[in-house]
Design a protein around this motif. Structure first.
Motif, PDB file in Angstrom:
ATOM      1  N   UNK A 203       0.812  -1.210   0.000  1.00  0.00           N
ATOM      2  CA  UNK A 203       0.000   0.000   0.000  1.00  0.00           C
ATOM      3  C   UNK A 203       0.849   1.265   0.000  1.00  0.00           C
ATOM      4  N   UNK A 204       2.160   1.128   0.190  1.00  0.00           N
ATOM      5  CA  UNK A 204       3.051   2.261   0.025  1.00  0.00           C
ATOM      6  C   UNK A 204       3.260   3.132   1.244  1.00  0.00           C
ATOM      7  N   UNK A 205       2.887   2.652   2.433  1.00  0.00           N
ATOM      8  CA  UNK A 205       3.170   3.420   3.645  1.00  0.00           C
ATOM      9  C   UNK A 205       3.724   2.477   4.714  1.00  0.00           C
ATOM     10  N   UNK A 206       4.356   3.060   5.720  1.00  0.00           N
ATOM     11  CA  UNK A 206       4.959   2.276   6.797  1.00  0.00           C
ATOM     12  C   UNK A 206       3.894   1.940   7.844  1.00  0.00           C
ATOM     13  N   UNK A 207       3.700   0.651   8.093  1.00  0.00           N
ATOM     14  CA  UNK A 207       2.670   0.219   9.036  1.00  0.00           C
ATOM     15  C   UNK A 207       2.949   0.734  10.445  1.00  0.00           C
ATOM     16  N   UNK A 208       4.224   0.812  10.824  1.00  0.00           N
ATOM     17  CA  UNK A 208       4.521   1.278  12.176  1.00  0.00           C
ATOM     18  C   UNK A 208       4.141   2.747  12.356  1.00  0.00           C
ATOM     19  N   UNK A 209       4.273   3.536  11.302  1.00  0.00           N
ATOM     20  CA  UNK A 209       3.897   4.949  11.398  1.00  0.00           C
ATOM     21  C   UNK A 209       2.380   5.119  11.447  1.00  0.00           C
ATOM     22  N   UNK A 210       1.665   4.263  10.734  1.00  0.00           N
ATOM     23  CA  UNK A 210       0.205   4.278  10.841  1.00  0.00           C
ATOM     24  C   UNK A 210      -0.212   3.938  12.264  1.00  0.00           C
ATOM     25  N   UNK A 211       0.405   2.897  12.837  1.00  0.00           N
ATOM     26  CA  UNK A 211       0.073   2.497  14.198  1.00  0.00           C
ATOM     27  C   UNK A 211       0.345   3.640  15.168  1.00  0.00           C
TER      28      UNK A 211
END
Length: 222
Positions: A203-211
């Motif tokens: 999806x092109x984004x960092x999962x840790x930053x979303x969290x």
């Protein structure tokens, strides 16, 4: 008494039994990682360990007994993680990140307790009790946070929780704290479940930053 002291106090026979049980559980986790808990086979585990099926049943009397032991270990690990974080002064963000680290360390362990239920399996009461320890730690942290009035759209559900609080395991938290804890818990698991299942891949984004963003927004709102 420490684990090492417990082991020293065991007889050679007891140590052997404990080691075989640990080996069985290790093979069970390997099978779960490949085929899920519903695909776990005690006979296959026995074959891998070079023992007969009946011999293995002397250590675990059934598939459900083995699953219960794995679930008990998983819940105990998270309960201890949460309690240690709460006792060290962690706020909601600290608790959320402790949950994520625990989940990422072993996704199969996470999915065994928070994923799709195993068909035909029902956890015994003592396992439910450990799960309530986890929620108690979360409720303690929520109770220590700055209290907020429930938003008008959720005020009705907050009132509902005053009469439907079995999941809180007897914790004395008021309804507003129950609502904050439940909202935080469900939304964190939503993000984690999607991440661990690979739905953010590509999806092109960092999962840790979303969290991090979700946790910060939730903590500010709650």
């Amino acid at each position: 008494m420490t684990a090492g002291a417990d082991a020293d106090a065991m007889s050679p026979r007891e140590r052997y039994r404990a080691q075989v049980r640990a080996d069985i559980k290790a093979r069970a986790w390997e099978q779960i990682a490949k085929a899920g808990a519903s695909g776990m086979s005690l006979n296959a585990i026995a074959k891998e360990l070079g023992m007969s099926g009946p011999a293995l049943y002397r250590y675990f009397g059934s598939r459900d007994e083995l699953i219960t032991e794995l679930i008990r270990d998983a819940y105990r690990g998270l309960a201890d993680t949460f309690r240690a974080a709460a006792d060290s002064g962690a706020d909601l963000q600290g608790l959320a990140h402790a949950l994520r680290r625990w989940a990422l360390d072993d996704p199969q362990r996470y999915f065994l307790v928070y994923g799709t239920p195993v068909p035909g399996y029902h956890a015994p009461d003592d396992v439910t009790g450990i799960a309530q320890e986890i929620m108690a730690a979360l409720l303690d942290v929520c109770a220590a946070a700055e209290p907020q009035a429930p938003a008008p759209v959720s005020a009705g559900f907050t009132a509902h929780l005053s009469q439907h609080r079995e999941w809180a395991g007897g914790h004395p938290a008021p309804p507003g704290v129950l609502r904050r804890a439940l909202g935080f818990w469900t939304r964190m698991h939503g993000v984690l479940s999607l991440e661990l299942a690979g739905h953010f891949t590509g999806m092109g984004f960092a999962a840790d930053r979303l969290f991090d963003a979700e946790v910060a927004e939730l903590a500010a709102g709650l």
